[in-house]
Design a protein around this motif. Structure first.
Motif, short mmCIF file in Angstrom:
data_model
loop_
_atom_site.label_atom_id
_atom_site.label_comp_id
_atom_site.label_asym_id
_atom_site.label_seq_id
_atom_site.Cartn_x
_atom_site.Cartn_y
_atom_site.Cartn_z
N ASP A 89 0.86 -1.18 0.00
CA ASP A 89 0.00 0.00 0.00
C ASP A 89 0.90 1.23 0.00
O ASP A 89 1.61 1.50 0.98
N PHE A 90 0.89 1.97 -1.12
CA PHE A 90 1.71 3.19 -1.24
C PHE A 90 0.94 4.35 -0.60
O PHE A 90 -0.09 4.76 -1.12
N GLY A 91 1.44 4.87 0.50
CA GLY A 91 0.72 5.90 1.27
C GLY A 91 -0.28 5.19 2.15
O GLY A 91 -1.49 5.32 2.00
N SER A 92 0.26 4.43 3.12
CA SER A 92 -0.60 3.48 3.86
C SER A 92 -1.30 4.10 5.06
O SER A 92 -2.12 3.44 5.71
N GLY A 93 -0.99 5.37 5.37
CA GLY A 93 -1.72 6.10 6.41
C GLY A 93 -1.72 5.37 7.73
O GLY A 93 -0.69 4.91 8.23
N LYS A 111 2.11 -13.51 0.82
CA LYS A 111 3.45 -13.83 1.31
C LYS A 111 3.90 -12.72 2.27
O LYS A 111 4.50 -12.97 3.31
N ARG A 112 3.58 -11.46 1.91
CA ARG A 112 3.99 -10.32 2.74
C ARG A 112 3.08 -9.13 2.42
O ARG A 112 2.62 -8.99 1.29
N VAL A 113 2.82 -8.32 3.43
CA VAL A 113 2.04 -7.09 3.22
C VAL A 113 2.89 -5.93 3.73
O VAL A 113 3.42 -5.97 4.84
N VAL A 114 3.04 -4.89 2.89
CA VAL A 114 3.90 -3.76 3.24
C VAL A 114 3.09 -2.46 3.17
O VAL A 114 2.31 -2.27 2.24
N GLY A 115 3.30 -1.59 4.14
CA GLY A 115 2.74 -0.24 4.09
C GLY A 115 3.89 0.74 3.95
O GLY A 115 4.86 0.67 4.71
N VAL A 116 3.79 1.64 2.97
CA VAL A 116 4.82 2.64 2.74
C VAL A 116 4.19 4.01 3.01
O VAL A 116 3.23 4.38 2.33
N GLU A 117 4.68 4.70 4.02
CA GLU A 117 4.02 5.94 4.46
C GLU A 117 5.06 7.00 4.78
O GLU A 117 6.06 6.72 5.43
N VAL A 118 4.82 8.22 4.32
CA VAL A 118 5.80 9.29 4.52
C VAL A 118 5.72 9.88 5.93
O VAL A 118 6.71 10.42 6.44
N ALA A 119 4.57 9.81 6.58
CA ALA A 119 4.38 10.44 7.89
C ALA A 119 4.50 9.41 9.01
O ALA A 119 3.65 8.52 9.14
N GLU A 120 5.58 9.53 9.80
CA GLU A 120 5.78 8.58 10.90
C GLU A 120 4.61 8.63 11.88
O GLU A 120 4.24 7.62 12.48
#
Ligand SMILES: C[S@@+](CC[C@H](N)C(=O)[O-])C[C@H]1O[C@@H](n2cnc3c(N)ncnc32)[C@H](O)[C@@H]1O
Length: 219
Positions: free
Chosen positions: A73-77, A92-101
């Motif tokens: 999920d690009f921009g996973s909030g 197999k794997r789920v990834v969240g990519v988020e700019v705001a820690e």
């Protein structure tokens, strides 16, 4: 009258999601939050607002995704889609990519509190500008809920195309509120597979809030 009936319908659906799908120990993900509120600002980066609780589950239904697939999920909030993807499918794997820690911290709490419910336990939450995120060579499902536009979206697209060149594979791109869909199609690597509205398939010509693209088969 038609406008207020429509508002009533969509608000009821939203409330039903909060009531019947959201686990009790899941921190609030419903409120929209601007990036300025968490100390960030960039003209291409869009604010936080959640996908509908069932969008991803319904979009992925019938696509045959399973243990060979990696979902990003690009921009996973605050992690609603990451949770629903990992909860509903044996990825197999789920990834969240988020700019705001600040958002990722909420997502982490939500995933940890509900790890026992997940079908996919390998969940990773990365805090990074998506334009700088190296595309995993095994990523096969990419989700975007209009997280960013302009050059940031173009950079991510370029990284995806480069990754496909290095490791050709079937890949789905699921794009909600797909404002830059033309640029995705202009790569020549994807075709529109289906659209959904309120989570239900509406046919390729219908008005959907979510579009599903798939890589073109090799010639
Ligand atoms: C519309 S929200 C979607 C949240 C989540 N995917 C969902 O559907 O519930 C867009 C998210 O993208 C994030 N975002 C904006 N620009 C970004 C960037 N350059 N890299 C990573 N995330 C970004 C925002 O912080 C926000 O959380």
């Amino acid at each position: 009258v038609r406008g207020s009936a429509r508002d009533f319908y969509w608000n009821s659906r939203r409330r039903a999601g909060e009531l019947f799908v959201k686990p009790r120990n899941f921190e609030d993900t419903a409120q929209a939050v601007t990036l300025e509120e968490v100390g960030l600002d960039h003209p291409d980066w869009n604010y936080y607002a959640p996908s509908g609780w069932l969008w991803i589950k319904r979009a992925l239904r019938g696509l045959g995704v399973g243990p060979g697939d990696v979902f990003v999920d690009f921009g996973s909030g605050k992690g609603r889609v990451v949770y629903q993807a990992a909860r509903s499918f044996r990825f197999k794997r789920v990834v969240g990519v988020e700019v705001a820690e600040a958002f990722n911290a909420v997502a982490r709490t939500n995933i940890e509190a509900n790890r026992h419910r997940l079908k996919c336990r390998d969940v990773e939450l990365v805090t990074i500008d998506a334009a700088q995120y190296p595309i995993p060579p095994d990523m096969t499902v990419a989700y975007f809920y209009n997280p960013f536009g302009g050059d940031v979206f173009r950079a991510v697209l370029r990284n995806i195309v480069d990754s496909l060149d290095r490791a050709p594979r079937r890949m789905y791109v699921i794009y909600a509120n797909p404002l830059m869909a033309d640029e995705l199609l202009a790569t020549g690597r994807f075709v529109l597979h289906a659209k959904t509205r309120g989570g239900h398939r509406v046919g390729r010509r219908g008005r959907g809030e979510l579009s599903i693209f798939v890589t073109k088969p090799a010639p």
